[in-house]
Design a protein around this motif. Structure first.
Motif, mmCIF file in Angstrom:
data_model
loop_
_atom_site.group_PDB
_atom_site.id
_atom_site.type_symbol
_atom_site.label_atom_id
_atom_site.label_comp_id
_atom_site.label_asym_id
_atom_site.label_seq_id
_atom_site.Cartn_x
_atom_site.Cartn_y
_atom_site.Cartn_z
ATOM 1 N N PRO A 101 0.987 -1.307 -0.310
ATOM 2 C CA PRO A 101 0.180 0.131 0.069
ATOM 3 C C PRO A 101 0.801 1.417 -0.452
ATOM 4 N N TYR A 102 0.693 2.157 -0.766
ATOM 5 C CA TYR A 102 1.026 3.558 -0.520
ATOM 6 C C TYR A 102 1.799 3.849 0.537
ATOM 7 N N GLU A 103 2.401 4.954 0.874
ATOM 8 C CA GLU A 103 2.841 5.601 2.124
ATOM 9 C C GLU A 103 3.385 6.716 1.500
ATOM 10 N N ASN A 104 3.694 7.262 2.715
ATOM 11 C CA ASN A 104 4.551 8.979 2.000
ATOM 12 C C ASN A 104 5.893 8.478 3.050
ATOM 13 N N ILE A 105 6.115 10.003 2.362
ATOM 14 C CA ILE A 105 7.981 9.981 3.155
ATOM 15 C C ILE A 105 7.488 9.709 4.969
ATOM 16 N N GLY A 106 6.580 10.754 5.211
ATOM 17 C CA GLY A 106 6.221 10.464 6.419
ATOM 18 C C GLY A 106 6.577 9.026 7.201
ATOM 19 N N SER A 107 6.383 8.298 6.901
ATOM 20 C CA SER A 107 5.360 6.738 7.375
ATOM 21 C C SER A 107 7.073 6.120 6.976
ATOM 22 N N ALA A 108 7.526 6.325 5.748
ATOM 23 C CA ALA A 108 9.455 5.814 6.115
ATOM 24 C C ALA A 108 9.935 5.657 7.041
ATOM 25 N N LEU A 109 9.601 7.288 7.462
ATOM 26 C CA LEU A 109 10.576 8.349 7.908
ATOM 27 C C LEU A 109 10.019 7.641 9.870
ATOM 28 N N GLY A 110 9.184 7.383 10.333
ATOM 29 C CA GLY A 110 8.369 7.265 10.987
ATOM 30 C C GLY A 110 8.840 5.654 11.222
ATOM 31 N N LYS A 111 9.512 4.925 10.808
ATOM 32 C CA LYS A 111 9.938 3.363 11.076
ATOM 33 C C LYS A 111 11.715 3.473 11.586
ATOM 34 N N LEU A 112 12.039 5.337 11.369
ATOM 35 C CA LEU A 112 13.201 4.940 11.832
ATOM 36 C C LEU A 112 13.324 5.658 13.524
ATOM 37 N N LEU A 148 18.339 7.116 6.959
ATOM 38 C CA LEU A 148 17.093 5.582 6.659
ATOM 39 C C LEU A 148 18.132 4.582 6.339
ATOM 40 N N LYS A 149 19.303 4.756 5.031
ATOM 41 C CA LYS A 149 19.513 3.716 4.617
ATOM 42 C C LYS A 149 20.951 3.001 5.287
ATOM 43 N N VAL A 150 21.173 3.742 6.249
ATOM 44 C CA VAL A 150 22.646 3.493 7.007
ATOM 45 C C VAL A 150 21.890 2.657 8.408
ATOM 46 N N GLU A 151 20.665 3.004 8.834
ATOM 47 C CA GLU A 151 19.319 2.712 10.003
ATOM 48 C C GLU A 151 18.904 1.819 9.450
ATOM 49 N N SER A 152 18.205 1.255 8.644
ATOM 50 C CA SER A 152 17.422 0.755 7.960
ATOM 51 C C SER A 152 17.061 0.701 6.293
ATOM 52 N N PRO A 153 18.421 -0.399 6.478
ATOM 53 C CA PRO A 153 18.023 -0.434 4.244
ATOM 54 C C PRO A 153 17.414 -1.376 3.788
ATOM 55 N N VAL A 154 15.886 -1.737 5.078
ATOM 56 C CA VAL A 154 15.616 -2.889 4.034
ATOM 57 C C VAL A 154 13.967 -1.302 4.301
ATOM 58 N N ILE A 155 13.650 -0.650 4.631
ATOM 59 C CA ILE A 155 12.909 -0.066 4.327
ATOM 60 C C ILE A 155 12.873 0.881 2.877
ATOM 61 N N GLN A 156 11.538 0.634 2.730
ATOM 62 C CA GLN A 156 11.629 1.175 1.158
ATOM 63 C C GLN A 156 10.298 2.505 1.095
ATOM 64 N N VAL A 157 11.176 3.298 0.639
ATOM 65 C CA VAL A 157 10.214 4.739 0.509
ATOM 66 C C VAL A 157 9.640 4.733 -1.189
ATOM 67 N N ASP A 158 8.753 5.674 -1.091
ATOM 68 C CA ASP A 158 7.500 5.597 -2.925
ATOM 69 C C ASP A 158 7.961 6.993 -3.414
ATOM 70 N N TYR A 159 9.061 6.784 -4.037
ATOM 71 C CA TYR A 159 9.842 8.169 -4.777
ATOM 72 C C TYR A 159 8.856 8.843 -5.887
ATOM 73 N N SER A 160 7.832 7.963 -5.940
ATOM 74 C CA SER A 160 7.202 8.443 -7.126
ATOM 75 C C SER A 160 5.910 9.058 -6.683
ATOM 76 N N GLY A 161 5.424 8.805 -4.991
ATOM 77 C CA GLY A 161 4.761 9.066 -4.327
ATOM 78 C C GLY A 161 5.682 10.433 -3.391
ATOM 79 N N LEU A 162 6.933 10.710 -3.481
ATOM 80 C CA LEU A 162 7.371 11.990 -2.977
ATOM 81 C C LEU A 162 7.575 12.910 -3.682
ATOM 82 N N ALA A 163 8.071 12.320 -5.574
ATOM 83 C CA ALA A 163 7.977 13.465 -6.437
ATOM 84 C C ALA A 163 6.546 14.199 -6.201
#
Length: 197
Positions: A101-112, A148-163
């Motif tokens: 499901p779509y998640e914005n960048i806030g959701s990905a960063l929240g996992k940190l 994000l890359k250093v702490e949790s490399p498995v977390i994915q980001v929806d870069y098209s949604g970010l754009a």
């Protein structure tokens, strides 16, 4: 404005990232992403390495007819840079795939956020989200993506949604973008527990 005939910042970014991540030769892919990373911190007018990747994939209506880049050009350019930064040295794709499901960048960063100490990451997130200019926002986003890359490399980001979000940030919808990112960032995900209430 019908979505099915008109290309969007979202669909164009997704198409470019799909091309970048599905290069036939891995060395070509790495070289291309390295070229994109070289443009970090550069204005689009000086980022010659990315021009072929960007401009050959943009529809005519996204191209600026003025000296300044269009909002579409800037949003897609920035998302591609962040994607290339995030993908560096990571073997699996950092782009959120369509099955999730779509998640914005806030959701990905929240996992940190760690249960015991959220102060440091919260401070960085709040500094980023209260940025008054696009340049400031992208500067802080770069640092958070690196983290994000250093702490949790498995977390994915929806870069098209970010754009797409970056496009709306540039297009005088900063408050909506900030609110959506903050909601997603601070939302507590308690697994199955919230089904009990």
């Amino acid at each position: 404005m019908s979505q099915h005939t008109k290309q969007t910042v979202w669909t164009v970014t997704k198409k470019i990232i799909f091309k970048l991540s599905n290069q036939k030769e891995e060395t070509y892919d790495k070289a291309t992403l390295a070229k994109v990373r070289k443009t970090l911190g550069k204005p689009l007018s000086e980022a010659t390495e990315i021009w072929p990747i960007l401009f050959e994939n943009l529809p005519e209506e996204f191209l600026s007819s003025y000296q300044q880049p269009s909002y579409e050009e800037l949003a897609i350019y920035t998302a591609l840079q962040l994607y290339a930064l995030h993908q560096q040295g990571v073997s699996t794709s950092v782009m959120l795939d369509d099955s999730k499901p779509y998640e914005n960048i806030g959701s990905a960063l929240g996992k940190l956020r760690k249960e015991d100490d959220t102060t440091s990451i919260d401070r960085r997130f709040n500094t980023m989200i209260t940025s008054s200019t696009f340049e400031e926002l992208t500067y802080h986003l770069r640092h958070l993506i690196s983290l994000l890359k250093v702490e949790s490399p498995v977390i994915q980001v929806d870069y098209s949604g970010l754009a797409n979000d970056l496009y709306w940030f540039l297009n005088n919808s900063q408050e909506n973008v900030r609110l959506n990112w903050a909601r997603a960032y601070y939302k507590q995900i308690k697994g199955e527990k919230n089904n009990d209430n």
